[in-house]
Design a protein around this motif. Structure first.
Motif, PDB file in Angstrom:
ATOM      1  N   ARG A 108       0.843  -1.212   0.000  1.00  0.00           N
ATOM      2  CA  ARG A 108       0.000   0.000   0.000  1.00  0.00           C
ATOM      3  C   ARG A 108       0.869   1.250   0.000  1.00  0.00           C
ATOM      4  NH1 ARG A 108      -3.084  -3.518   1.562  1.00  0.00           N
ATOM      5  NH2 ARG A 108      -5.312  -3.531   1.730  1.00  0.00           N
ATOM      6  N   ALA A 109       1.915   1.237   0.826  1.00  0.00           N
ATOM      7  CA  ALA A 109       2.797   2.401   0.906  1.00  0.00           C
ATOM      8  C   ALA A 109       3.451   2.705  -0.439  1.00  0.00           C
ATOM      9  CB  ALA A 109       3.872   2.177   1.979  1.00  0.00           C
ATOM     10  N   LEU A 110       3.734   1.659  -1.206  1.00  0.00           N
ATOM     11  CA  LEU A 110       4.358   1.831  -2.518  1.00  0.00           C
ATOM     12  C   LEU A 110       3.347   2.137  -3.615  1.00  0.00           C
ATOM     13  CD1 LEU A 110       7.011  -1.028  -2.340  1.00  0.00           C
ATOM     14  CD2 LEU A 110       7.389   1.444  -2.094  1.00  0.00           C
ATOM     15  N   GLY A 111       2.061   2.139  -3.268  1.00  0.00           N
ATOM     16  CA  GLY A 111       1.031   2.482  -4.242  1.00  0.00           C
ATOM     17  C   GLY A 111       0.384   1.299  -4.927  1.00  0.00           C
ATOM     18  N   PHE A 112       0.741   0.079  -4.518  1.00  0.00           N
ATOM     19  CA  PHE A 112       0.111  -1.113  -5.083  1.00  0.00           C
ATOM     20  C   PHE A 112      -1.148  -1.404  -4.287  1.00  0.00           C
ATOM     21  CE2 PHE A 112       4.651  -1.703  -5.972  1.00  0.00           C
ATOM     22  CZ  PHE A 112       4.595  -1.822  -7.347  1.00  0.00           C
ATOM     23  N   GLY A 113      -2.219  -0.782  -4.675  1.00  0.00           N
ATOM     24  CA  GLY A 113      -3.471  -0.947  -3.953  1.00  0.00           C
ATOM     25  C   GLY A 113      -4.148  -2.257  -4.295  1.00  0.00           C
ATOM     26  N   LEU A 114      -5.324  -2.429  -3.736  1.00  0.00           N
ATOM     27  CA  LEU A 114      -6.142  -3.600  -4.061  1.00  0.00           C
ATOM     28  C   LEU A 114      -6.623  -3.489  -5.496  1.00  0.00           C
ATOM     29  CD1 LEU A 114      -8.115  -3.882  -0.709  1.00  0.00           C
ATOM     30  CD2 LEU A 114      -6.128  -5.209  -1.451  1.00  0.00           C
ATOM     31  N   LYS A 115      -6.716  -4.605  -6.154  1.00  0.00           N
ATOM     32  CA  LYS A 115      -7.001  -4.630  -7.591  1.00  0.00           C
ATOM     33  C   LYS A 115      -8.496  -4.573  -7.879  1.00  0.00           C
ATOM     34  CE  LYS A 115      -2.657  -5.137  -7.955  1.00  0.00           C
ATOM     35  NZ  LYS A 115      -1.924  -3.929  -7.760  1.00  0.00           N
ATOM     36  N   ARG A 116      -8.779  -3.996  -9.032  1.00  0.00           N
ATOM     37  CA  ARG A 116     -10.146  -3.981  -9.540  1.00  0.00           C
ATOM     38  C   ARG A 116     -10.256  -5.009 -10.647  1.00  0.00           C
ATOM     39  NH1 ARG A 116     -10.441   2.415  -9.151  1.00  0.00           N
ATOM     40  NH2 ARG A 116     -11.157   2.517  -6.998  1.00  0.00           N
ATOM     41  N   ARG A 117     -11.466  -5.357 -11.002  1.00  0.00           N
ATOM     42  CA  ARG A 117     -11.703  -6.432 -11.972  1.00  0.00           C
ATOM     43  C   ARG A 117     -11.245  -6.089 -13.385  1.00  0.00           C
ATOM     44  NH1 ARG A 117     -15.667  -9.878  -9.318  1.00  0.00           N
ATOM     45  NH2 ARG A 117     -16.277 -10.868 -11.245  1.00  0.00           N
ATOM     46  N   ALA A 118     -11.025  -4.818 -13.665  1.00  0.00           N
ATOM     47  CA  ALA A 118     -10.644  -4.409 -15.017  1.00  0.00           C
ATOM     48  C   ALA A 118      -9.245  -4.899 -15.398  1.00  0.00           C
ATOM     49  CB  ALA A 118     -10.712  -2.891 -15.145  1.00  0.00           C
ATOM     50  N   GLY A 119      -8.392  -5.104 -14.429  1.00  0.00           N
ATOM     51  CA  GLY A 119      -7.045  -5.574 -14.728  1.00  0.00           C
ATOM     52  C   GLY A 119      -6.080  -5.216 -13.618  1.00  0.00           C
ATOM     53  N   PHE A 120      -4.897  -5.789 -13.694  1.00  0.00           N
ATOM     54  CA  PHE A 120      -3.898  -5.624 -12.642  1.00  0.00           C
ATOM     55  C   PHE A 120      -3.516  -4.167 -12.415  1.00  0.00           C
ATOM     56  CE2 PHE A 120       0.457  -5.475 -11.051  1.00  0.00           C
ATOM     57  CZ  PHE A 120       0.328  -6.245  -9.913  1.00  0.00           C
ATOM     58  N   GLN A 121      -3.458  -3.390 -13.467  1.00  0.00           N
ATOM     59  CA  GLN A 121      -3.029  -1.991 -13.368  1.00  0.00           C
ATOM     60  C   GLN A 121      -4.063  -1.101 -12.684  1.00  0.00           C
ATOM     61  OE1 GLN A 121      -0.054  -2.818 -13.932  1.00  0.00           O
ATOM     62  NE2 GLN A 121       0.544  -1.397 -15.531  1.00  0.00           N
ATOM     63  N   ASP A 122      -5.296  -1.523 -12.623  1.00  0.00           N
ATOM     64  CA  ASP A 122      -6.386  -0.713 -12.075  1.00  0.00           C
ATOM     65  C   ASP A 122      -6.568  -1.028 -10.593  1.00  0.00           C
ATOM     66  OD1 ASP A 122      -8.490   1.060 -11.996  1.00  0.00           O
ATOM     67  OD2 ASP A 122      -9.941  -0.340 -12.828  1.00  0.00           O
ATOM     68  N   THR A 123      -6.201  -0.082  -9.708  1.00  0.00           N
ATOM     69  CA  THR A 123      -6.248  -0.333  -8.268  1.00  0.00           C
ATOM     70  C   THR A 123      -7.079   0.737  -7.563  1.00  0.00           C
ATOM     71  OG1 THR A 123      -4.396   1.009  -7.480  1.00  0.00           O
ATOM     72  CG2 THR A 123      -3.853  -1.126  -8.474  1.00  0.00           C
TER      73      THR A 123
END
Length: 132
Positions: A108-123
């Motif tokens: 989370r601190a690095l900006g890798f949030g929880l993912k959305r269904r649209a794809g890995f890049q969408d958090t």
């Protein structure tokens, strides 16, 4: 509105840093004598959830999020505290859960949030990678 969203993301990233740092510190306090290689193995274990993306973005998001919510690491630690598989508390399992919790916080601190269904890049913390 956009400023509020940016501030919200900043607070969630700071929260992740605090959770991650505290969890890793507490894990070290419980298991200071673990061999060095145990730490990266446990810390990176939640990233095996990436294999869910082999079955599509929706399945990938579910597997990733299940392994990266704070409750996953806390659940493992709670099993250790309750003495899962033993008559008394299992400190190594508590520590392992805290390392997994630390992984989620640092992500989370690095900006890798929880993912959305649209794809890995969408958090939930915004888009990963380059825009446009």
């Amino acid at each position: 509105m956009i400023a509020d969203q940016a501030q919200d993301r900043m607070w969630r990233r700071l929260e992740g840093l605090a959770v991650g740092g505290a969890a890793l510190y507490l894990a070290y306090m419980l298991e200071p004598d673990w061999p060095w290689w145990v730490w990266p193995v446990i810390f990176l274990a939640p990233d095996l959830s990436f294999f869910g993306y082999l079955f599509g973005p929706a399945t990938g998001a579910i597997t990733y999020n299940l392994c990266h919510i704070y409750g996953f690491g806390l659940g493992i630690a709670a099993l250790g505290a309750a003495g899962w598989g033993a008559d008394t508390a299992t400190p190594w399992l508590v520590a392992a859960g805290l390392v997994v919790l630390g992984h989620a916080g640092i992500d989370r601190a690095l900006g890798f949030g929880l993912k959305r269904r649209a794809g890995f890049q969408d958090t939930d913390l915004g888009q990963l990678g380059r825009k446009g």
